[in-house]
Design a protein around this motif. Sequence first.
Motif, PDB file in Angstrom:
ATOM      1  N   ALA A  29       6.739   9.905  -1.187  1.00  0.00           N
ATOM      2  CA  ALA A  29       7.288  10.368  -0.019  1.00  0.00           C
ATOM      3  C   ALA A  29       8.901  10.029   0.240  1.00  0.00           C
ATOM      4  CB  ALA A  29       6.746  10.391   1.151  1.00  0.00           C
ATOM      5  N   LEU A  30       9.511   9.337  -0.874  1.00  0.00           N
ATOM      6  CA  LEU A  30      10.874   8.993  -0.760  1.00  0.00           C
ATOM      7  C   LEU A  30      11.707   9.819  -1.435  1.00  0.00           C
ATOM      8  CD1 LEU A  30      10.697   4.962  -0.742  1.00  0.00           C
ATOM      9  CD2 LEU A  30      10.439   6.474   1.376  1.00  0.00           C
ATOM     10  N   ASP A  31      13.007   9.817  -0.893  1.00  0.00           N
ATOM     11  CA  ASP A  31      13.984  10.656  -1.647  1.00  0.00           C
ATOM     12  C   ASP A  31      14.453  10.032  -3.022  1.00  0.00           C
ATOM     13  OD1 ASP A  31      16.114   9.061  -1.217  1.00  0.00           O
ATOM     14  OD2 ASP A  31      16.389   9.990   0.700  1.00  0.00           O
ATOM     15  N   GLN A  52       9.942   3.430  14.477  1.00  0.00           N
ATOM     16  CA  GLN A  52      11.411   3.584  14.821  1.00  0.00           C
ATOM     17  C   GLN A  52      12.163   3.556  13.356  1.00  0.00           C
ATOM     18  OE1 GLN A  52      11.075   0.164  17.858  1.00  0.00           O
ATOM     19  NE2 GLN A  52      11.751   1.807  19.699  1.00  0.00           N
ATOM     20  N   LEU A  53      11.628   3.159  12.548  1.00  0.00           N
ATOM     21  CA  LEU A  53      12.358   3.027  11.088  1.00  0.00           C
ATOM     22  C   LEU A  53      12.218   4.262  10.286  1.00  0.00           C
ATOM     23  CD1 LEU A  53      11.391  -0.734  10.209  1.00  0.00           C
ATOM     24  CD2 LEU A  53      13.292  -0.007  11.379  1.00  0.00           C
ATOM     25  N   SER A  54      13.247   4.393   9.393  1.00  0.00           N
ATOM     26  CA  SER A  54      13.000   5.374   8.329  1.00  0.00           C
ATOM     27  C   SER A  54      12.033   5.008   7.383  1.00  0.00           C
ATOM     28  CB  SER A  54      14.420   5.589   7.683  1.00  0.00           C
ATOM     29  OG  SER A  54      14.625   4.570   6.786  1.00  0.00           O
ATOM     30  N   GLN A  77      13.256   2.347   5.359  1.00  0.00           N
ATOM     31  CA  GLN A  77      12.872   0.915   5.952  1.00  0.00           C
ATOM     32  C   GLN A  77      11.743   0.384   5.985  1.00  0.00           C
ATOM     33  OE1 GLN A  77      15.175   2.141   9.510  1.00  0.00           O
ATOM     34  NE2 GLN A  77      17.231   1.703   8.645  1.00  0.00           N
ATOM     35  N   ARG A  78      10.829   1.214   6.336  1.00  0.00           N
ATOM     36  CA  ARG A  78       9.252   0.905   6.455  1.00  0.00           C
ATOM     37  C   ARG A  78       8.794   0.538   5.213  1.00  0.00           C
ATOM     38  NH1 ARG A  78       8.828   5.731  10.160  1.00  0.00           N
ATOM     39  NH2 ARG A  78       8.160   6.873   8.302  1.00  0.00           N
ATOM     40  N   GLN A  79       9.323   0.820   4.230  1.00  0.00           N
ATOM     41  CA  GLN A  79       8.531   0.651   2.674  1.00  0.00           C
ATOM     42  C   GLN A  79       9.423  -0.815   2.578  1.00  0.00           C
ATOM     43  OE1 GLN A  79       6.093   0.592   0.815  1.00  0.00           O
ATOM     44  NE2 GLN A  79       6.548   2.904   0.364  1.00  0.00           N
ATOM     45  N   ARG A  80      10.337  -1.093   2.750  1.00  0.00           N
ATOM     46  CA  ARG A  80      11.100  -2.423   2.733  1.00  0.00           C
ATOM     47  C   ARG A  80      10.149  -3.272   3.512  1.00  0.00           C
ATOM     48  NH1 ARG A  80      16.176  -2.381   0.249  1.00  0.00           N
ATOM     49  NH2 ARG A  80      16.769  -0.509  -0.421  1.00  0.00           N
ATOM     50  N   ALA A  81      10.011  -2.997   4.810  1.00  0.00           N
ATOM     51  CA  ALA A  81       9.216  -3.967   5.626  1.00  0.00           C
ATOM     52  C   ALA A  81       8.013  -4.131   5.099  1.00  0.00           C
ATOM     53  CB  ALA A  81       9.169  -3.331   7.041  1.00  0.00           C
ATOM     54  N   LEU A  82       7.174  -3.193   4.409  1.00  0.00           N
ATOM     55  CA  LEU A  82       5.735  -3.568   3.889  1.00  0.00           C
ATOM     56  C   LEU A  82       6.032  -4.553   2.632  1.00  0.00           C
ATOM     57  CD1 LEU A  82       3.224  -2.706   4.577  1.00  0.00           C
ATOM     58  CD2 LEU A  82       3.297  -0.698   2.853  1.00  0.00           C
ATOM     59  N   PHE A  84       0.789  -1.313  -0.114  1.00  0.00           N
ATOM     60  CA  PHE A  84      -0.010  -0.012  -0.137  1.00  0.00           C
ATOM     61  C   PHE A  84       0.905   1.275   0.004  1.00  0.00           C
ATOM     62  CE2 PHE A  84      -2.489  -3.427   1.390  1.00  0.00           C
ATOM     63  CZ  PHE A  84      -3.842  -3.075   0.841  1.00  0.00           C
ATOM     64  N   GLN A  85       0.180   2.187  -0.264  1.00  0.00           N
ATOM     65  CA  GLN A  85       1.169   3.690  -0.373  1.00  0.00           C
ATOM     66  C   GLN A  85       1.724   4.366   0.913  1.00  0.00           C
ATOM     67  OE1 GLN A  85      -0.845   7.036  -2.478  1.00  0.00           O
ATOM     68  NE2 GLN A  85      -2.256   5.703  -3.756  1.00  0.00           N
ATOM     69  N   GLU A  86       1.098   4.130   1.971  1.00  0.00           N
ATOM     70  CA  GLU A  86       1.695   4.789   3.158  1.00  0.00           C
ATOM     71  C   GLU A  86       1.983   3.757   4.034  1.00  0.00           C
ATOM     72  OE1 GLU A  86       2.518   7.738   3.607  1.00  0.00           O
ATOM     73  OE2 GLU A  86       1.389   8.617   1.552  1.00  0.00           O
ATOM     74  N   PRO A  87       3.359   3.242   4.100  1.00  0.00           N
ATOM     75  CA  PRO A  87       3.609   2.371   5.085  1.00  0.00           C
ATOM     76  C   PRO A  87       3.517   2.528   6.589  1.00  0.00           C
ATOM     77  CG  PRO A  87       5.546   3.343   4.080  1.00  0.00           C
ATOM     78  CD  PRO A  87       4.328   3.677   3.466  1.00  0.00           C
ATOM     79  N   LEU A  88       3.517   3.851   7.021  1.00  0.00           N
ATOM     80  CA  LEU A  88       3.344   4.093   8.543  1.00  0.00           C
ATOM     81  C   LEU A  88       1.784   4.039   8.825  1.00  0.00           C
ATOM     82  CD1 LEU A  88       4.952   5.105  10.817  1.00  0.00           C
ATOM     83  CD2 LEU A  88       4.353   7.525  10.430  1.00  0.00           C
TER      84      LEU A  88
END
Length: 321
Positions: free
Chosen positions: A188-190, A158-160, A163-168, A101-105
């Motif tokens: 939202a990533l650089d 606690q992740l950048s 990193q959250r995108q990779r976790a997803l 999904f779009q927003e990992p947070l």
Amino acid sequence: MSQPPSPPLLDVRGLSVSLPGPKGSRLQALRHLDLSLAHGESLALIGESGSGKTLTALTLMGLLPPGAQVEGHVSLQGQSLLDLDENDWGHWRGRRVAMVFQEPLTALNPLQKILAQVMEPIVLHRLAPDRASARDRALAQLARVGLAPTQAQAYPHQLSGGQRQRALIAMALAGDPDLLIADEPTTALDAVLRVQILDLLDALVKERGMGLLLISHDLALTARRVQRLAVMYGGRLMEQGPAAEMLTRPRHPYTRALWAARPRLGGGRDQPLQVLPGGVPSLAQVGPGCPFHPRCPMAQPRCAAEAPPWTGRLACWEVTE
């Protein structure tokens, strides 16, 4: 004798979706979409926000909002997805088809550590004999997307962002799906992280032989990392074809406008960008003709009166194949 061609992994024909509108009306959100995807193939669905890309993904995941009505044919490995009930979808989601999904947070559970969330589909679909094996499998999945065991024990906040995108992505792949849908995975990533995430998805497709449907508004970034492109606007397909060919010879006026609007390498901060005037129409504003006609430099009267037929490659009255 030559072998008959194998059926596609994903087969979408004539897909139309309408949503409830004001005062009992129906708003046509998707119109007669045709898409196909083979094992080991990547397809990017491109278009501005509001074009219908995410709604297409939600249809393929069986996650449409209440009141949505669907027509057409959608199958995955020969199984009609439109015939599945919610109990069936419980077995298919995550196992046969999964989505980033779009927003990992917001997609990740803030109260659970990353490892527990990646383990969940493994346990749910019984892909490991016990929890210890599920844990090992989840850790291996996280390592494959570039996350260390210490990061597996972290909470999402606690992740950048990268990193959250990779976790997803690890969570979506934990069930070893046949089809992965990635909805704006670089939002939202650089610039560096965007390239890394797309390169990771490309490598995973090649390793696993799964199909990838990548949804993006960024034609320039995405096109060189997929095999085929499908450009959407106003709930319709405008153009579809091999990515390399569409980059060198875009045919539809909308595809040309998206490509012209990209920043040029080496152009500097002051380089002028070509702007496409206007905006994507709301569902209530889309009339019987081509939805792009109010912004199209080639528009003629019939473009507003009648939608051009979809040829399998192009939908435009003024451009021929």
